[in-house]
Design an enzyme around this catalytic site. Sequence first.
Site, mmCIF file in Angstrom:
data_model
loop_
_atom_site.group_PDB
_atom_site.id
_atom_site.type_symbol
_atom_site.label_atom_id
_atom_site.label_comp_id
_atom_site.label_asym_id
_atom_site.label_seq_id
_atom_site.Cartn_x
_atom_site.Cartn_y
_atom_site.Cartn_z
ATOM 1 N N LYS A 1 -14.717 73.016 -39.401
ATOM 2 C CA LYS A 1 -15.136 72.968 -38.472
ATOM 3 C C LYS A 1 -15.315 71.041 -37.604
ATOM 4 O O LYS A 1 -14.535 70.662 -37.759
ATOM 5 C CB LYS A 1 -15.885 73.759 -38.692
ATOM 6 C CG LYS A 1 -15.511 75.084 -38.876
ATOM 7 C CD LYS A 1 -14.428 75.735 -38.743
ATOM 8 C CE LYS A 1 -14.039 76.966 -39.778
ATOM 9 N NZ LYS A 1 -15.446 78.030 -39.684
ATOM 10 N N ARG B 1 -15.312 66.017 -61.391
ATOM 11 C CA ARG B 1 -15.690 67.816 -61.509
ATOM 12 C C ARG B 1 -17.317 67.067 -60.533
ATOM 13 O O ARG B 1 -18.114 67.287 -60.107
ATOM 14 C CB ARG B 1 -16.255 68.586 -61.859
ATOM 15 C CG ARG B 1 -16.462 69.545 -62.200
ATOM 16 C CD ARG B 1 -15.984 71.309 -62.675
ATOM 17 N NE ARG B 1 -15.609 70.670 -63.867
ATOM 18 C CZ ARG B 1 -16.356 70.722 -64.578
ATOM 19 N NH1 ARG B 1 -16.953 70.333 -64.641
ATOM 20 N NH2 ARG B 1 -15.047 70.048 -66.107
ATOM 21 N N ASP C 1 -26.882 78.137 -41.841
ATOM 22 C CA ASP C 1 -25.237 78.051 -41.768
ATOM 23 C C ASP C 1 -25.075 77.101 -40.203
ATOM 24 O O ASP C 1 -25.793 77.797 -39.231
ATOM 25 C CB ASP C 1 -24.538 79.306 -42.043
ATOM 26 C CG ASP C 1 -22.975 78.426 -41.203
ATOM 27 O OD1 ASP C 1 -23.214 77.491 -40.746
ATOM 28 O OD2 ASP C 1 -22.066 79.281 -41.658
ATOM 29 N N TYR D 1 -21.238 85.703 -39.348
ATOM 30 C CA TYR D 1 -19.927 84.985 -39.968
ATOM 31 C C TYR D 1 -18.989 85.845 -40.758
ATOM 32 O O TYR D 1 -19.454 85.837 -42.114
ATOM 33 C CB TYR D 1 -19.376 83.399 -40.666
ATOM 34 C CG TYR D 1 -18.193 83.031 -40.901
ATOM 35 C CD1 TYR D 1 -17.518 83.263 -39.955
ATOM 36 C CD2 TYR D 1 -17.680 82.893 -41.830
ATOM 37 C CE1 TYR D 1 -15.655 82.370 -40.471
ATOM 38 C CE2 TYR D 1 -16.826 82.420 -42.130
ATOM 39 C CZ TYR D 1 -15.349 82.063 -41.485
ATOM 40 O OH TYR D 1 -14.266 81.588 -41.865
HETATM 41 C C1 LIG Z 1 -15.775 78.460 -40.931
HETATM 42 C C2 LIG Z 1 -17.002 79.099 -41.241
HETATM 43 C C3 LIG Z 1 -17.443 79.463 -42.534
HETATM 44 C C4 LIG Z 1 -16.437 79.473 -43.742
HETATM 45 O O1 LIG Z 1 -16.182 78.185 -44.077
HETATM 46 P P1 LIG Z 1 -14.470 77.552 -44.668
HETATM 47 O O2 LIG Z 1 -14.508 76.228 -44.653
HETATM 48 O O3 LIG Z 1 -13.458 78.190 -44.287
HETATM 49 O O4 LIG Z 1 -14.486 78.229 -45.857
HETATM 50 C C5 LIG Z 1 -18.866 80.284 -42.970
HETATM 51 N N1 LIG Z 1 -19.706 80.139 -41.557
HETATM 52 C C6 LIG Z 1 -18.883 79.376 -40.250
HETATM 53 C C7 LIG Z 1 -19.767 79.339 -39.441
HETATM 54 C C8 LIG Z 1 -17.986 78.951 -40.509
HETATM 55 O O5 LIG Z 1 -17.488 79.076 -38.605
#
Ligand SMILES: *Cc1c(COP(=O)(O)O)cnc(C)c1O
Length: 380
Positions: free
Chosen positions: A196, A47, A171, A99
């Site tokens: 992603k 961890r 983000d 998001y």
């Molecule tokens: C998918 C996504 C998230 C969340 O991420 P996870 O890996 O699904 O927890 C946050 N911000 C954006 C822009 C996303 O596309």
Amino acid sequence: MKFNTKTIHGGQESVDPAYGSVMPPIYQTSTYSQSTPGGHNGFEYSRSGNPTRSALENSLASIENGKHGLAFASGLAAIDAVLKLLKPGDEIVSTNDLYGGTYRLFTSIFKDFGIKFNFIGMQDASEIEKHITDNTKLIWIESPTNPMMKIIDIEAVSKIAKKHNVLLGVDNTFATPYLQQPLDLGADIVMHSATKYLGGHSDVVMGALVIKDNALAEKLYFIQNASGGVAGPQDSFLVLRGIKTLHLRMQRHCENGKAVADFLNNHPKVANVYWPGLKNHPNHEIAKKQMSDFGGMVSFTTKRDNIKDAVAFVEKLKVFTLAESLGGVESLAGHPASMTHASIPAEERKKTGVLDSLIRLSVGVEDKHDLIEDLKQALG
Ligand SMILES: *Cc1c(COP(=O)(O)O)cnc(C)c1O
């Protein structure tokens, strides 16, 4: 190193000390033997740290021009860690088209812990200043936004954040560091859903934070270890592998994104195309300033704006897969009004541009002609 070299070598040991393996091994272990209490080789419990995760975290720091990377079990676990920097009574200013999962984390979890949120439009960055109070501790933004592809001027927002001594978190999931590097534009924290584009193959869920400042990184590392939402070694290996081709994939995502946006823009049944590379995109100039290209995320509406036609369109697609998520090598299509944004009342949705006919495409790296043929037959 230039970016296209960093994706492969950034932060990596040139040779694995044990057997010379070119890729770091998957250290599938929870713990590490000690010769005497505290006598270990840098790792004591997975961890707190794991060599495979460290290799990924060093790569993340390198590609985002940061100093410290932290890998989490998901994108939302990464944002969760950032919010834990705050205390009851603190305030956050954020965008009004976040998001959905981030919005849910903010309003359904952290609001109950006494954190206050202001959601505002930020295409005009000067709006932000009106919402900053003595209690504001964090500005949280996305650019491009989901699914309307609005662009926020990160440098302008970072100037406001610095002036008021407020942290700025970005983000960077949609853009990736191939297209924009928020730390260089003045952000304090970069966050990724590595699920992603960084992973890139729709086979892993993971999140990441990248930080330049040592003290801030220390606090976030403390939270990562204390709260425990860490990435596992197998997933760390997969994302590290994904990052090694990020620049190749992004180049093709951008080429295909342009081809698809141009095709849709000239199609008689299409009403509006949202892709920051189009000259008629309302934030095209800012996009040109802060991004090196415009990515593979494209949204559009049709002239006949109804759910039935939109659903028929996504059902007819053959190369594009109807699915949530984005950023993988394969092309995906989504219908926000009935999928990601279904819980938002139609009137509310329409205010932010999420019309009944809105389709969001994650344009993959297939041959662009096949993608365009597929869209053509489904629109027909
Ligand atoms: C998918 C996504 C998230 C969340 O991420 P996870 O890996 O699904 O927890 C946050 N911000 C954006 C822009 C996303 O596309």
